[in-house]
Write an enzyme that holds these catalytic residues in place. Structure first.
Site, mmCIF file in Angstrom:
data_model
loop_
_atom_site.group_PDB
_atom_site.id
_atom_site.type_symbol
_atom_site.label_atom_id
_atom_site.label_comp_id
_atom_site.label_asym_id
_atom_site.label_seq_id
_atom_site.Cartn_x
_atom_site.Cartn_y
_atom_site.Cartn_z
ATOM 1 N N HIS A 59 0.850 -1.206 0.000
ATOM 2 C CA HIS A 59 0.000 0.000 0.000
ATOM 3 C C HIS A 59 0.880 1.248 0.000
ATOM 4 O O HIS A 59 0.778 2.100 0.873
ATOM 5 C CB HIS A 59 -0.922 0.003 1.227
ATOM 6 C CG HIS A 59 -1.881 -1.129 1.263
ATOM 7 N ND1 HIS A 59 -2.520 -1.539 2.415
ATOM 8 C CD2 HIS A 59 -2.319 -1.970 0.288
ATOM 9 C CE1 HIS A 59 -3.300 -2.575 2.152
ATOM 10 N NE2 HIS A 59 -3.198 -2.849 0.859
ATOM 11 N N TYR A 60 1.742 1.373 -0.984
ATOM 12 C CA TYR A 60 2.717 2.456 -1.004
ATOM 13 C C TYR A 60 2.046 3.774 -1.406
ATOM 14 O O TYR A 60 1.288 3.817 -2.366
ATOM 15 C CB TYR A 60 3.844 2.165 -2.002
ATOM 16 C CG TYR A 60 4.125 0.700 -2.216
ATOM 17 C CD1 TYR A 60 4.536 -0.114 -1.162
ATOM 18 C CD2 TYR A 60 3.961 0.123 -3.477
ATOM 19 C CE1 TYR A 60 4.789 -1.461 -1.372
ATOM 20 C CE2 TYR A 60 4.218 -1.216 -3.691
ATOM 21 C CZ TYR A 60 4.621 -2.008 -2.635
ATOM 22 O OH TYR A 60 4.857 -3.340 -2.846
#
Length: 630
Positions: A562-563
C-alpha cells in the site's frame, strides 16, 4: 500463463487441443453422454467468457502522433482517468501501459498473489536497512506492484476500504482545500455499484454508498462464516463491537465484515470496471508494453509529450493539453526525476538537467504487516480439491476460489496514543498440512529458508491461524532514489519501516491485544495456542518477552503493498509538496500526477478505494479546467 485464444478459433477447449469434444463420447447419444457434452460446453463457455473479459485491444502507436491527453499507467488511477476524460468525444486520450493483459489466474480471488514475482509484477526490491526486512532473503523485502492492464488492482487483495473520514479531513487541514471527506464522498459513490445485500439493508445505505457505478462492490462468498462469527464473538467479549459495514458512518474500533471489488465471485479490477466495456470508444486508445522513459518538457517548463519504447522501437508522442502521470508510488517519482523534476543535488549527482528542484521521492509510506503471531487450533478440515474448486468457481461462482485466503472480517483497534484506529487485524487460516499452499505464500513474501521451515513444521498436522496486526498509519517515512539515469534500472527503495520508535511500540501494543484475543472463551474452545517461530537471531530471547517480540517484528514484518506519498500533495508554500491540490506539478505546466503517490498521509486501511476516488476527483479537476477554456 497466457490465456489468449488461438487465432481463428472461436473457443479455448479444456478437453481437446483441436477445439472439439472428447472423441470418447462424440458418437454417444445416450442421456449420460448428452449431459457430459453439456457440461463440457458450459465449462468452455465459462472459460471463453473469462478470456474475453481480460483481453484488451492493443493500439499501435505512430511516432510523432498527437493526443489531447496522455495518461501514463493503466492502473487503479490511470484506468479511471482515461475513462473519464474520453467521455468527451472531442478529446483523444492515449493510455500507456508498460505491461500487457491479465491472465486467468488474476481473475480468481483464491489465486490472489499468484502473479507476484512473475512478469505481471514489477518485482521491486527494497534496500537493506537495520530496522526492517531482517528475515528476508538478502534482508530485502519484495515490493509487488502490478505491471499489467489494471495495475495493482489486478494482482493484489480486493478489499474495498475507503479509510477513515479523519484521514481526508487531515489532508485539508494541511492546506489541501477541497479534499476533506465530505467533499470526497461523492467521488467514492460515483464509482461504486454496491451489491452486498447485508449492506444494502442498512438505513443510511444511500447516504454512504453508490449504486450504478462501474466498480462492483460485494461481500466475499468463500466459506469463512464460522471464523467470522467466532472472531466477532471474541471482539464482543473484549468489549469491542462488531459491524457489517466498514464504509458507513461509523469507523471506530470494531470487527467489520469486509467488502471487495468483486462481480459474481470474480475479481473486479479497475480495468474490468473502467476499460472493458469502453474499448469501442474511438477516442480512447490503450497501448500495451509501452515503457515511458521520459516526459518531454520545453524551455518554458511546459510538458508536451513523452518518449517511450515499445518492443524494439522508440517513439515520441505529443500531448496538446496535458500529460498525466499515474504510474504509481514507485514509478511516478522515478519518471519525474528522469525528466528533471526532483531533488536538485540528487539529479545533479547523476548528471540529469534540473528542470525543477522538488521533493520528489520523499514522504514514502506503507502499512506494515506483522506476520509473526502464529496460533495453532484444534480443528480439522477437508482436504483441498482443486478440480472441484475450479469447477465451482467457473460454473457456480462460489466455493473456495471466490475467497482469497483470509477471514471475511477485519478488526480495527487503536493504540494508546491514537485518537482513532491505527491497527488493522487480518486473519489468515491454513488447514493442517497445507504444505504447498503455505510454502507458496511464504516464498512469495520472501522469507529466508529458516523461517519457512519453522512455519511449515508448525503446520504439520496442525491447523494454524495467522493473526496479523497491521500498522496502518505509521510515523516512519522512507524515500525513493534513482539508481542511475537508465529508465530500465529499478529505483532504490528505502522503505524506512520502524525507523520511528513509536511504530515499534504500536505493534507491541497490538501484539498484547492479540494475546488477549486468543484468551477469549471462543478461542479457548478452539484450543488456541500461540506458537514460537524458530529464528536463530530471536531464539536467545525468552518467549513472549518484549525483546523476543522486537526481534520478531524486525524479522517477520512485511510490506502491505500500500505504497503512497512519494509525490506529496500540498500548497506551494509547503516546500515538501510536489503537486498542488489540483494535482498539478509545481512549477510545470501541462503535467499532473494522479495516483497514490500524491497522498500527504496514508489512509486508514487498504488503499485501492481511495486511489480510485483520487482519480475520480482528479479527472473532474482536469475536465473543469479544459471545459472552461472553450
Amino acid at each position: 500463463m497466457d490465456a489468449r485464444r488461438p487465432p481463428g478459433n472461436n473457443k479455448t477447449h479444456l478437453f481437446s487441443s483441436q477445439g472439439e469434444t472428447n472423441d470418447c463420447i462424440t458418437n454417444q447419444n445416450d442421456t449420460g453422454a448428452v449431459y457430459i457434452k453439456r457440461l463440457q460446453e458450459a465449462i468452455d463457455a465459462a472459460v471463453c467468457q473469462l478470456v474475453d473479459d481480460i483481453t484488451y485491444t492493443d493500439y499501435d502507436i505512430t511516432d510523432g502522433e498527437e493526443f489531447d491527453f496522455i495518461v501514463i499507467g493503466a492502473g487503479s488511477a490511470g484506468c479511471v482517468v482515461a475513462n473519464r476524460l474520453s467521455e468527451n468525444p472531442e478529446w483523444r486520450v492515449l493510455l500507456l501501459e508498460a505491461g500487457g493483459n491479465p491472465d486467468i489466474s488474476t481473475e480468481i480471488p483464491g489465486l490472489y498473489g499468484s502473479a507476484i514475482n512473475t512478469e505481471l509484477d514489477w518485482q521491486f526490491k527494497t534496500e537493506s536497512q537495520p530496522t526492517n526486512c531482517l528475515g528476508m532473503v538478502n534482508r530485502s523485502c519484495s515490493w509487488a506492484a502490478g505491471k499489467l492492464v489494471g495495475g495493482s488492482s489486478s494482482i493484489h487483495g480486493m478489499l474495498y476500504v475507503r479509510g477513515n473520514p479523519r484521514d481526508f479531513d487531515g489532508w485539508e487541514i494541511m492546506g489541501n482545500q477541497g479534499w476533506r471527506y465530505e467533499l470526497l464522498l461523492p467521488y467514492f459513490k460515483k464509482s461504486e455499484d454496491f451489491r452486498s445485500k447485508s449492506i444494502s439493508y442498512s438505513p443510511n445505505f444511500y447516504k454512504f454508498h453508490g449504486i450504478g457505478g462501474y466498480l462492483k462492490i460485494d461481500s466475499f462468498k468463500d466459506d469463512t462464516r464460522f471464523f467470522t462469527n467466532t472472531f466477532s464473538d471474541c471482539f464482543r467479549e473484549l468489549k469491542i463491537p462488531s459491524y457489517v459495514d466498514i464504509n458507513a458512518e461509523y469507523q471506530g474500533e470494531g470487527f467489520y465484515t469486509v467488502q471487495g471489488t468483486l462481480v459474481n465471485g470474480r475479481r473486479c479490477s479497475v480495468a474490468t470496471a473502467f476499460l472493458n466495456k469502453f474499448q469501442s470508444r474511438a477516442n480512447l486508445k490503450l497501448s500495451h508494453h509501452s515503457f515511458v522513459r521520459k516526459v518531454m518538457i520545453n524551455d518554458e517548463n511546459v510538458a508536451y509529450g513523452v518518449e517511450l519504447t515499445k518492443g524494439m522501437n522508440s517513439f515520441t508522442v505529443k500531448a496538446k493539453k496535458e500529460v498525466i502521470v499515474s504510474a504509481g508510488t514507485v514509478k511516478s517519482p522515478q519518471l519525474l526525476m528522469l525528466s528533471g523534476i526532483g531533488p536538485k543535488k540528487h539529479l545533479e549527482y547523476l548528471g540529469i538537467h534540473v528542470v525543477k528542484d522538488s521533493k520528489v521521492g520523499f514522504n514514502l509510506q506503507d502499512q506494515v504487516l506483522m506476520r509473526g503471531f502464529v496460533v495453532s487450533l484444534d480443528l480439522a478440515g477437508p482436504l483441498d480439491d482443486p478440480v472441484d474448486d475450479i469447477f465451482q468457481f467457473l460454473i457456480n461462482s462460489r466455493g473456495e476460489l471466490t475467497g482469497f485466503g483470509t477471514v471475511s472480517g477485519d478488526g480495527f483497534i487503536k493504540t494508546t496514543h491514537a485518537s482513532y484506529p491505527n491497527i488493522q487485524l487480518y486473519f489468515f487460516t491454513f488447514r493442517a498440512n497445507s504444505t504447498d499452499n503455505l510454502k507458496t505464500v511464504l516464498s512469495q513474501v520472501g522469507y529466508i529458508d529458516e523461517i519457512q521451515r519453522s512455519i511449515l513444521r508448525l503446520n504439520y498436522n496442525k491447523f494454524i491461524l495467522f493473526i496479523v496486526p497491521t500498522l496502518i498509519r505509521p510515523e516512519s517515512r522512507g524515500r525513493i532514489l534513482l539508481k542511475s539515469t537508465n529508465p530500465e534500472d529499478k529505483p532504490l527503495i528505502f522503505p524506512g519501516y520502524f525507523s520511528r520508535e513509536e511504530d515499534v511500540r504500536d505493534v507491541l501494543e497490538a501484539i498484547q491485544f492479540a494475546n488477549l484475543f486468543i484468551q477469549t472463551e471462543p478461542m479457548k474452545r478452539l484450543g488456541a495456542k500461540l506458537e514460537r517461530i524458530n529464528i536463530s537471531s530471536c531464539n536467545k530471547f525468552p518467549f513472549q518477552t518484549e525483546l523476543y517480540w522486537r526481534c520478531i517484528i524486525g524479522h517477520m514484518s512485511t510490506p502491505s503493498y500500500h505504497y503512497v506519498g512519494s509525490c506529496q500533495m500540498g500548497p506551494e508554500r509547503n516546500r515538501d509538496a510536489v503537486v498542488d491540490p489540483h494535482l498539478r506539478v509545481h512549477g510545470i505546466k501541462g503535467l499532473r500526477v494522479v495516483d497514490a503517490s500524491i497522498m500527504p498521509t496514508i489512509t486508514s486501511g487498504n488503499t485501492n478505494a481511495p486511489v480510485i476516488a483520487i482519480a475520480e476527483k482528479g479527472s473532474d479537476l482536469i475536465k473543469r479546467l479544459w471545459t472552461k477554456r472553450y
